[in-house]
Enzyme design. Sequence first.
Site, mmCIF file in Angstrom:
data_model
loop_
_atom_site.group_PDB
_atom_site.id
_atom_site.type_symbol
_atom_site.label_atom_id
_atom_site.label_comp_id
_atom_site.label_asym_id
_atom_site.label_seq_id
_atom_site.Cartn_x
_atom_site.Cartn_y
_atom_site.Cartn_z
ATOM 1 C CE1 TYR A 103 34.525 46.855 43.940
ATOM 2 C CE2 TYR A 103 36.305 46.779 45.546
ATOM 3 C CZ TYR A 103 36.111 46.632 44.395
ATOM 4 O OH TYR A 103 36.653 45.834 43.617
ATOM 5 C CE1 TYR A 109 37.425 41.870 43.586
ATOM 6 C CE2 TYR A 109 38.442 40.437 42.761
ATOM 7 C CZ TYR A 109 38.157 42.220 43.175
ATOM 8 O OH TYR A 109 38.954 42.806 42.525
#
Lengths: 481, 393
Positions: free
Chosen positions: B295, B345
């Site tokens: 991440y 994103y």
Amino acid sequence: MSEAKAAPDCSADSQQDAQRKAALLEELRSAIGQTTGAPLPARDAVNQAMIRHWSDAMTDFNPCYIDPDFAAKSIHGEVVAPPAMLNAWTMAGLHPPASLQGRGVDTYAKLDAAGYTSVVATNSEHDYVRYLKLGETLHHSTKLTEVSEEKATALGTGHFVTTVTEYTNDAGEVVGAMTFRILKFRPGTGRMAASAESAAPAKPRPIRPKPGISRDTGFFWDGIAQGELRIQKCDCGALHHPPMVRCPKCGTYDLGWIVASGRGKVYSHVEPVHPKIPSFDYPLIVGLIELEEGTRLLSNVIDIEDEFVEIGMDVELAIQECNGVELPVFRPARPARREDTLHFEDVAVGDRMAPCPIPITPTLIVSTAIASRDYQDVHHDRDLAIKRGSPDIFMNILTSSGLSSRYATDWAGPEAVLKNLRIRLGVPNYPYDTMTMYGEVADKGAVTNGRGPVTLKIRGTNRMGHHLTGSIDLELPSNAA
Amino acid sequence: MTMEFAGKTAIAGIGATEFSKNSERSTLRLAIECAEAAIRDAGLEPNQIDGMVNFTVEDNPEIEVARNLGIKQLTHFSRIHHSGGAACGTIHQAAMAVHSGACNYCLVFRAFNERSETRFGIGVQDRPATANSADVDFGWSSPFGLLTPASWVAMFARRYMHEYGATSEDFGRVAVADRKHAATNPEAFFYERPITLKEHQESRWIVKPLHLLDCCQESDGGQAFVVTTLERAKDLAQPPAVIASAAMGSGEDQQMMKSYYRDEITGIPEMGIVAQQLWRDTGLCADDIQTAVIYDHFTPLVLPQLEEFGFCKPGEGKDFVKDGNIELGGRLPINPNGGQLGEAYIHGMNGIAEGVRQVRGTSVNQVPDAENVLVTAGTAVPTSALILNRGNA
Ligand SMILES: [Zn+2]
């Protein structure tokens, strides 16, 4: 070629004005090179009482100035006056005797008569042949060296006047000199005066986000309203932040608080750059502060430029209004005064002096002005200062010199000996601002007689910009000695 | 104790919208489009879906999604909290649901117009100052101007740099790897636009010490999955991406984005809790992972994630990311899709889809012999992660 007969460049009025100005300048400049006559004695000999007032007002506690025992064992052998007091000794005072009146440079009086009634000092360059000792009486004679053309400055339209003063002792020995430049200007003619007026009906600014406050955290914000920083504390000894309702260490719901000392260290820090939020002033530094009690607190680090913020830096609490919200924020602690003296070999060109924030309080401005025997009303009388076109009282230049000297010897140690101190002033120091001093070693010379010369470059910066920029030459003892 | 669903459930379908800066349609439309794509990818019909899991921060109600898809009955629906930390947690939840029999085919999705409508990057300065617990929590940071996700992460980054000697260039290597991978992924926003470390260093400040190129994109888009039991998945259209394990974690003195009050703030204890569960359930270790989707909302927190999973020791993340080690062809290629800096994103969900493609062997940036793929979720919040593989078969 009929255009040749077009309107003259300027009206008869402005032509007359130009002629008047030229005549004034010629008259003023005719005095260049003249001195005030035979050296004039100071009102009082160098004395401990005035030194102590100065030391208190400047919070310059170099023991060479105030501690006879320390001074006796020091390089000076006895108590000496702070070097930056050089021109304080010969200031006329509030009600000078007739014998000391009318002997100054009359250029100032002529400018007053011509309407340039406001004054601000812009440059002060001290040269110290040696430090002054208790009981010596200083004599001074001043020579006019330069009068500038009329210039439009931010403060107003006026003339820069430069004088050189020589200081001698009773025996006629030269002990120091000062080059001093002031601006004599017409009040109300500058940009700063204009902006002060037009800024009056200021646009309402959005205020910072207010904290959400619950029954469990009210004690913290009640403390802030009362000027104290509270940390939740359990009877079992545990401290908690952010506050809790139950101590996870011992299980009690009955939690109290202590008042933090306000001392801490920077644990981490960031500088938000983008996006800029209208309710904040940038540059903005957010610091994670580790309080000496052990808990951390998110806050702002104020009165310092980002590149000087360091993890581990000592900071001190200031509770103040920040864009409409009362908050606990932190400024770097004043660096501790060095008790021993740095040796020449300890410093290198490029070394940074720890930044030193100096909160500008009305007390600081007034007490230092009086301690330097400067009774100009703009340094102690707010109403008169405003009448003269200033938004408030402001710091006098002797104090700017005194604080620069303090910064240098607090950093270098009590037996560092200043050889000169040259500063140039920019924006004024008004009350409720903070001037942060920055400095670095700019140059080193060659050791002679066990002492080595070091040049410091310094600046003092407040929220409007640079208040002072300058340099100090000082001597440090050498290991080779 | 191991998780009973581990190795017995699978991701059977994936579907996404295009990733953009302006989708020019509603988030509900994005949710429906990606959901239908995932369902069709699995070879199912929409009305076969009987469970639904999404984020608590998801704007689209599951009932509205069900209505549009023509789903006749839902027997399980639940949501996972903590923003991007929820990403792998939704799969974890869906796996538990199908394994327990609460539902058979569970739809998992996330859809938003995070660039063209509700931008996370602009800050939380407009939050009300109420006595509500979350507002009280923001009250310890917002009045001081710490208002954006970048600023919250930057505080950790500065301390990490101080303690371990990491530099902005070390963070930059993550960005360079992401953009290198995005450059060869046609679905990536930054397709064919790689960057150099110099460009990273020269990009403007967002929050010192973070540059623009340390920050993920803001994107519009939607990503969905179908989770079912491995047994059922074997009968569907795609080779199952087996959930070898999935786990969630929240640590001691956990705060939302601002766990600044722990003894140390250079590690990510909640990710350590997740890692231990994954290694325990799968019997694997860091050496068994061929590629990982780490991440990457902000580059600095990639390094301590590598440390928490044992790819390197604490503080050695800065060395691990050097020399192309995290790029395709290196020891551990991370974010082969370009990550959230390079692809898009989508709150970590597009990374899970890349994990599925790596296991299927269909990624445009396929890592050879990608047997076990690690995917992690949002950091600085309670978080989650999972390991996908092709199972024992
Ligand atoms: Zn307790």
